[in-house]
Design an enzyme around this catalytic site. Sequence first.
Site, PDB file in Angstrom:
ATOM      1  N   THR A  99       0.830  -1.212   0.000  1.00  0.00           N
ATOM      2  CA  THR A  99       0.000   0.000   0.000  1.00  0.00           C
ATOM      3  C   THR A  99       0.860   1.257   0.000  1.00  0.00           C
ATOM      4  O   THR A  99       0.535   2.244  -0.667  1.00  0.00           O
ATOM      5  CB  THR A  99      -0.942   0.004   1.223  1.00  0.00           C
ATOM      6  OG1 THR A  99      -1.755  -1.165   1.185  1.00  0.00           O
ATOM      7  CG2 THR A  99      -1.833   1.234   1.220  1.00  0.00           C
ATOM      8  N   CYS A 100       1.957   1.212   0.723  1.00  0.00           N
ATOM      9  CA  CYS A 100       2.864   2.364   0.786  1.00  0.00           C
ATOM     10  C   CYS A 100       3.414   2.697  -0.600  1.00  0.00           C
ATOM     11  O   CYS A 100       3.572   3.874  -0.952  1.00  0.00           O
ATOM     12  CB  CYS A 100       4.014   2.062   1.734  1.00  0.00           C
ATOM     13  SG  CYS A 100       3.493   1.508   3.373  1.00  0.00           S
ATOM     14  N   SER A 101       3.698   1.661  -1.380  1.00  0.00           N
ATOM     15  CA  SER A 101       4.318   1.851  -2.692  1.00  0.00           C
ATOM     16  C   SER A 101       3.304   2.073  -3.811  1.00  0.00           C
ATOM     17  O   SER A 101       3.576   2.797  -4.769  1.00  0.00           O
ATOM     18  CB  SER A 101       5.183   0.628  -3.039  1.00  0.00           C
ATOM     19  OG  SER A 101       6.197   0.442  -2.077  1.00  0.00           O
TER      20      SER A 101
END
Length: 234
Positions: A99-101
């Site tokens: 999700t961060c990426s």
Amino acid sequence: MKLSLFIASSLLSSATAFTAPRSSSRFATTLASLSRPSVAEHATPIKEGDAIPSVTFKTRTRIDADVENPFDWKDLTSEDLFKGKRSVIFSLPGAFTPTCSSTHLPGYEAAYDEIKSLGVDEVYCLSVNDAFVMRQWGLSQGLEEDKTPGSLGFKKVKLLPDGAALFTRGMGMSATWEKERGFGERSWRYSAVINDMKVEKLFIEGGKVSQDYGPDPFEVSDAGTMVEYLKSVA
């Protein structure tokens, strides 16, 4: 024969004397207690209006040198980054994670210019990773490099390493993933507006910090929510 028995007895006595007894308290320490924040406050979020922690970030800054690795260490304090400025910071569990990426960082990178136009001096992405990991993550994300000597590496969103989790603990955002993902200590996902070293606005996923949590909520710390807030107070 007597001499041999004496030597053997002496060796046995010496070995017994130098064998340290196990401390019951030392070996009674459970794995669960080791993998939780050592202080409850580390996982108790600060509130809007509170002062942010004063810590030192171990960053890598570009230098003017024609070498393979044109960077050097540079200590930056919270005051260097946030004093007298209005900044947006968003924090996430880890570089290179899904999700961060796929969404969190790309969303702020795309909204960078709009956020800056709404009275913000800078946008920072923070993670409990070291400076080397953060740089490689930025490159893999296609962030445009800032090759100016003294820069923090990228032209838009600045990647801020909190490798020892000092800022994260001070913000009360320390979360440990053990059985879930095996991350160890990281930052809970959140975003904030920091105005002259104080929290102006704070968006915490789920409204609190959860330990070893299975789901990965991503509903309020996104760039869209931040832009909406900044417009509402512009």
